[in-house]
Design a protein around this motif. Structure first.
Motif, PDB file in Angstrom:
ATOM      1  N   TYR A  65      24.743  36.951 -46.763  1.00 56.78           N
ATOM      2  CA  TYR A  65      23.869  35.840 -46.366  1.00 56.78           C
ATOM      3  C   TYR A  65      24.554  34.506 -46.640  1.00 56.78           C
ATOM      4  O   TYR A  65      24.632  33.627 -45.772  1.00 56.78           O
ATOM      5  N   ASN A  66      25.078  34.336 -47.858  1.00 52.88           N
ATOM      6  CA  ASN A  66      25.696  33.067 -48.238  1.00 52.88           C
ATOM      7  C   ASN A  66      27.029  32.834 -47.541  1.00 52.88           C
ATOM      8  O   ASN A  66      27.361  31.701 -47.198  1.00 52.88           O
ATOM      9  N   LEU A  67      27.807  33.905 -47.352  1.00 53.13           N
ATOM     10  CA  LEU A  67      29.103  33.755 -46.700  1.00 53.13           C
ATOM     11  C   LEU A  67      28.944  33.253 -45.273  1.00 53.13           C
ATOM     12  O   LEU A  67      29.602  32.289 -44.856  1.00 53.13           O
ATOM     13  N   VAL A  68      28.072  33.906 -44.517  1.00 51.81           N
ATOM     14  CA  VAL A  68      27.856  33.492 -43.133  1.00 51.81           C
ATOM     15  C   VAL A  68      27.212  32.109 -43.077  1.00 51.81           C
ATOM     16  O   VAL A  68      27.561  31.279 -42.236  1.00 51.81           O
ATOM     17  N   THR A  69      26.274  31.852 -43.990  1.00 50.46           N
ATOM     18  CA  THR A  69      25.651  30.521 -44.043  1.00 50.46           C
ATOM     19  C   THR A  69      26.706  29.453 -44.266  1.00 50.46           C
ATOM     20  O   THR A  69      26.722  28.415 -43.588  1.00 50.46           O
ATOM     21  N   GLY A  70      27.604  29.688 -45.235  1.00 47.38           N
ATOM     22  CA  GLY A  70      28.630  28.702 -45.546  1.00 47.38           C
ATOM     23  C   GLY A  70      29.573  28.443 -44.386  1.00 47.38           C
ATOM     24  O   GLY A  70      29.875  27.292 -44.056  1.00 47.38           O
ATOM     25  N   ILE A  71      30.051  29.512 -43.745  1.00 45.24           N
ATOM     26  CA  ILE A  71      30.969  29.348 -42.613  1.00 45.24           C
ATOM     27  C   ILE A  71      30.261  28.675 -41.441  1.00 45.24           C
ATOM     28  O   ILE A  71      30.809  27.782 -40.785  1.00 45.24           O
ATOM     29  N   ALA A  72      29.018  29.090 -41.190  1.00 45.58           N
ATOM     30  CA  ALA A  72      28.268  28.515 -40.072  1.00 45.58           C
ATOM     31  C   ALA A  72      27.959  27.034 -40.286  1.00 45.58           C
ATOM     32  O   ALA A  72      27.771  26.289 -39.318  1.00 45.58           O
ATOM     33  N   MET A  73      27.909  26.604 -41.549  1.00 45.48           N
ATOM     34  CA  MET A  73      27.663  25.192 -41.833  1.00 45.48           C
ATOM     35  C   MET A  73      28.710  24.290 -41.167  1.00 45.48           C
ATOM     36  O   MET A  73      28.433  23.132 -40.843  1.00 45.48           O
ATOM     37  N   LEU A  74      29.908  24.829 -40.969  1.00 45.47           N
ATOM     38  CA  LEU A  74      30.982  24.040 -40.382  1.00 45.47           C
ATOM     39  C   LEU A  74      30.707  23.679 -38.926  1.00 45.47           C
ATOM     40  O   LEU A  74      31.275  22.716 -38.408  1.00 45.47           O
ATOM     41  N   VAL A  75      29.849  24.441 -38.272  1.00 45.74           N
ATOM     42  CA  VAL A  75      29.600  24.183 -36.846  1.00 45.74           C
ATOM     43  C   VAL A  75      28.195  23.648 -36.589  1.00 45.74           C
ATOM     44  O   VAL A  75      27.841  23.392 -35.444  1.00 45.74           O
ATOM     45  N   THR A  76      27.393  23.477 -37.651  1.00 47.10           N
ATOM     46  CA  THR A  76      26.020  23.006 -37.429  1.00 47.10           C
ATOM     47  C   THR A  76      25.998  21.603 -36.832  1.00 47.10           C
ATOM     48  O   THR A  76      25.197  21.316 -35.938  1.00 47.10           O
ATOM     49  N   GLY A  77      26.886  20.719 -37.325  1.00 44.13           N
ATOM     50  CA  GLY A  77      26.928  19.366 -36.782  1.00 44.13           C
ATOM     51  C   GLY A  77      27.385  19.355 -35.332  1.00 44.13           C
ATOM     52  O   GLY A  77      26.842  18.611 -34.501  1.00 44.13           O
ATOM     53  N   PHE A  78      28.385  20.185 -35.029  1.00 41.20           N
ATOM     54  CA  PHE A  78      28.894  20.308 -33.662  1.00 41.20           C
ATOM     55  C   PHE A  78      27.787  20.761 -32.721  1.00 41.20           C
ATOM     56  O   PHE A  78      27.621  20.229 -31.616  1.00 41.20           O
ATOM     57  N   ILE A  79      26.994  21.743 -33.179  1.00 40.58           N
ATOM     58  CA  ILE A  79      25.921  22.281 -32.335  1.00 40.58           C
ATOM     59  C   ILE A  79      24.761  21.306 -32.217  1.00 40.58           C
ATOM     60  O   ILE A  79      24.261  21.033 -31.117  1.00 40.58           O
ATOM     61  N   SER A  80      24.302  20.754 -33.355  1.00 38.93           N
ATOM     62  CA  SER A  80      23.116  19.896 -33.326  1.00 38.93           C
ATOM     63  C   SER A  80      23.358  18.593 -32.571  1.00 38.93           C
ATOM     64  O   SER A  80      22.439  18.041 -31.968  1.00 38.93           O
ATOM     65  N   SER A  81      24.599  18.101 -32.588  1.00 39.95           N
ATOM     66  CA  SER A  81      24.882  16.863 -31.860  1.00 39.95           C
ATOM     67  C   SER A  81      24.850  17.074 -30.353  1.00 39.95           C
ATOM     68  O   SER A  81      24.778  16.109 -29.587  1.00 39.95           O
ATOM     69  N   ARG A  82      24.896  18.335 -29.926  1.00 37.60           N
ATOM     70  CA  ARG A  82      24.834  18.659 -28.499  1.00 37.60           C
ATOM     71  C   ARG A  82      23.461  19.202 -28.092  1.00 37.60           C
ATOM     72  O   ARG A  82      22.963  18.873 -27.024  1.00 37.60           O
ATOM     73  N   GLN A 200      22.541  12.531 -31.367  1.00 38.33           N
ATOM     74  CA  GLN A 200      23.514  11.584 -31.882  1.00 38.33           C
ATOM     75  C   GLN A 200      24.318  10.983 -30.731  1.00 38.33           C
ATOM     76  O   GLN A 200      24.678  11.668 -29.776  1.00 38.33           O
ATOM     77  N   GLN A 201      24.577   9.692 -30.850  1.00 40.83           N
ATOM     78  CA  GLN A 201      25.391   9.043 -29.818  1.00 40.83           C
ATOM     79  C   GLN A 201      26.827   9.539 -29.871  1.00 40.83           C
ATOM     80  O   GLN A 201      27.465   9.742 -28.841  1.00 40.83           O
ATOM     81  N   ASN A 202      27.323   9.732 -31.086  1.00 40.57           N
ATOM     82  CA  ASN A 202      28.686  10.242 -31.248  1.00 40.57           C
ATOM     83  C   ASN A 202      28.626  11.741 -31.557  1.00 40.57           C
ATOM     84  O   ASN A 202      28.103  12.145 -32.599  1.00 40.57           O
ATOM     85  N   ARG A 203      29.135  12.544 -30.665  1.00 41.86           N
ATOM     86  CA  ARG A 203      29.105  13.987 -30.877  1.00 41.86           C
ATOM     87  C   ARG A 203      30.072  14.406 -31.983  1.00 41.86           C
ATOM     88  O   ARG A 203      31.208  13.936 -32.040  1.00 41.86           O
ATOM     89  N   SER A 204      29.589  15.305 -32.831  1.00 41.94           N
ATOM     90  CA  SER A 204      30.418  15.770 -33.939  1.00 41.94           C
ATOM     91  C   SER A 204      31.526  16.686 -33.438  1.00 41.94           C
ATOM     92  O   SER A 204      31.363  17.409 -32.455  1.00 41.94           O
ATOM     93  N   LYS A 205      32.641  16.655 -34.149  1.00 39.52           N
ATOM     94  CA  LYS A 205      33.761  17.538 -33.856  1.00 39.52           C
ATOM     95  C   LYS A 205      33.804  18.652 -34.898  1.00 39.52           C
ATOM     96  O   LYS A 205      33.308  18.502 -36.015  1.00 39.52           O
ATOM     97  N   LEU A 206      34.422  19.767 -34.527  1.00 35.97           N
ATOM     98  CA  LEU A 206      34.527  20.883 -35.456  1.00 35.97           C
ATOM     99  C   LEU A 206      35.343  20.512 -36.693  1.00 35.97           C
ATOM    100  O   LEU A 206      35.157  21.099 -37.766  1.00 35.97           O
ATOM    101  N   SER A 207      36.215  19.538 -36.560  1.00 38.23           N
ATOM    102  CA  SER A 207      37.063  19.141 -37.681  1.00 38.23           C
ATOM    103  C   SER A 207      36.384  18.151 -38.626  1.00 38.23           C
ATOM    104  O   SER A 207      36.911  17.873 -39.709  1.00 38.23           O
ATOM    105  N   ASP A 208      35.223  17.624 -38.260  1.00 39.09           N
ATOM    106  CA  ASP A 208      34.581  16.569 -39.061  1.00 39.09           C
ATOM    107  C   ASP A 208      34.276  16.994 -40.498  1.00 39.09           C
ATOM    108  O   ASP A 208      34.537  16.217 -41.433  1.00 39.09           O
ATOM    109  N   PRO A 209      33.717  18.198 -40.743  1.00 37.64           N
ATOM    110  CA  PRO A 209      33.443  18.573 -42.137  1.00 37.64           C
ATOM    111  C   PRO A 209      34.698  18.640 -42.997  1.00 37.64           C
ATOM    112  O   PRO A 209      34.671  18.256 -44.170  1.00 37.64           O
ATOM    113  N   PHE A 210      35.807  19.125 -42.419  1.00 40.24           N
ATOM    114  CA  PHE A 210      37.057  19.184 -43.182  1.00 40.24           C
ATOM    115  C   PHE A 210      37.571  17.782 -43.483  1.00 40.24           C
ATOM    116  O   PHE A 210      38.070  17.510 -44.581  1.00 40.24           O
ATOM    117  N   LYS A 211      37.435  16.880 -42.512  1.00 37.29           N
ATOM    118  CA  LYS A 211      37.847  15.501 -42.743  1.00 37.29           C
ATOM    119  C   LYS A 211      36.984  14.838 -43.815  1.00 37.29           C
ATOM    120  O   LYS A 211      37.469  14.034 -44.610  1.00 37.29           O
TER     121      LYS A 211
END
Length: 401
Positions: A65-82, A200-211
């Protein structure tokens, strides 16, 4: 009702509550969502017994549960901004409804662990979006918005075990099906009560959380959460196996734990923050939690000591959760959803490793060792906070503003 009268009615409602209607709709859905976590705790020993699984195998319910949640967190901004906040939350809710129901239909521990992983995907889409939405829509500032979020968390976690104990006494499958039904209510409430939120006016990128993790303040908080989650999930996933209680008993214990967590999240943490600051208050709360884990390690064979320690730990965890989540929202000059995603990714990886490790340490050594190791990780978390406090001096003034 005319458009003007409708607008007036909504304004009056906001005046009474102090928050927009959308914030309360999300908070209500969060309560139901977090009930899902507490529902599972009272039935862990029953699952282990009825599916012929060891404690470490059963603890994989938290790990997947936590592993998938953590990895999926990286794409939540990318998805929600679209997709937009509302549809992202509703999609996550649908995943939870489906996979929790399938979990209740499982015939083996492997199937159950797999379906919990799918549940984690829905959890990531819902929770990360809900937190950023509450903070973004709140008219009372990020600190009070986080308090509302933590209150929903505490209320859901505290009530969940009671319901889980009742349903679990009938069958271990009951709580999983119960989560599915409750999240169906959450889906309807978000759909009906929450207005459409602009994308969001500015769409999130997949790299944003790492940055975002390149900002030292956010990285310090993420590492701190990674470490203290070893203690948190040792308590959540391992203590049910050493308390020797039935489903009802475990439900009552974690109900007490959740009540203290909710009270300290809402009432204690903000006062400590204002009087002493986030870093000193966070450090003391974590140190007290580490000492509580140490006590459980020394007196593991004492049922009373373990039960009391679990309940008392809720006070320290509630205080820390509010303090660290508030700090995350202000730690880096990035979108709050991006900061939440980056922080949660690191945090949930710790939550994935800890449950499995706790079970294995008990199998390899003895029942005391998981608590000692959990306490040691939390102490290291305190050291990380203190060493990195120079990067977090701005969070109190920013949160207060």
């Amino acid at each position: 009702m005319s458009k003007m009268e409708s607008l007036k009615s909504e304004t009056l409602e906001n005046d009474r509550t102090g928050q927009p209607r959308a914030v309360w709709a999300i908070a209500f859905a969060c309560v139901i969502s977090f009930m899902g976590l507490g529902l599972v705790d009272p039935i862990l020993p029953a699952i282990s017994h009825q599916l012929n699984a060891t404690a470490s195998q059963t603890s994989l319910l938290f790990s997947s549960y936590n592993l998938v949640t953590g990895i999926a967190m990286l794409v939540t901004g990318f998805i929600s901004s679209r997709m937009g906040v509302k549809w992202t939350m509703m999609t996550g809710t649908l995943f939870i409804i489906a996979f929790s129901f399938l979990g209740g239909m499982s015939g083996s521990i492997g199937q159950l662990v797999g379906f919990r992983a799918g549940w984690g995907l829905g959890n990531a889409l819902f929770i990360a979006t809900a937190l950023s939405a509450i903070v973004g829509l709140s008219t009372k500032g990020s600190a009070k918005a986080v308090i509302l979020y933590e209150a929903a968390l505490g209320l859901g976690i505290s009530v969940g075990p009671l319901l889980g104990g009742e349903l679990g006494s009938i069958s271990w499958r009951g709580p999983f099906i119960g989560v599915s039904a409750l999240m169906a209510i959450a889906f309807i409430s978000v759909g009906l009560l929450m207005p459409k939120v602009p994308k969001q006016q500015n769409r999130s990128k997949l790299s944003d959380p790492f940055k975002a993790l390149r900002y030292p303040g956010l990285l310090v908080l993420a590492i701190t959460a990674f470490l203290y989650n070893f203690g948190f999930f040792t308590l959540m996933a391992y203590t049910p196996f050493v308390m020797n209680l039935d489903e009802h008993g475990l439900g009552y214990v974690f109900f007490g734990w959740g009540i203290l967590l909710a009270i300290t999240s809402v009432f204690v943490a903000p006062r400590l923050q204002r009087r002493f600051g986030s870093i000193p208050s966070m450090s003391v709360a974590l140190l007290l939690f580490a000492l509580t884990l140490l006590a459980m390690g020394i007196w593991t064979s004492s049922q009373t000591t373990v039960i009391v320690s679990v309940i008392v730990a809720g006070a320290f965890l509630g205080t820390n959760n509010t303090l660290i989540t508030t700090a995350v929202m202000e730690a880096a000059p990035v979108e709050r959803s991006t900061a939440s995603a980056a922080y949660s990714f690191v945090r949930f990886i710790g939550g994935a490793l800890a449950p499995w490790l706790a079970g294995k340490l008990a199998e390899w050594y003895n029942p005391h060792v998981p608590f000692y190791v959990g306490a040691a990780f939390v102490v290291v978390a305190v050291l990380v906070v203190l060493l990195g406090r120079g990067f977090l001096r701005h969070v109190d003034s920013a949160a207060g503003h």
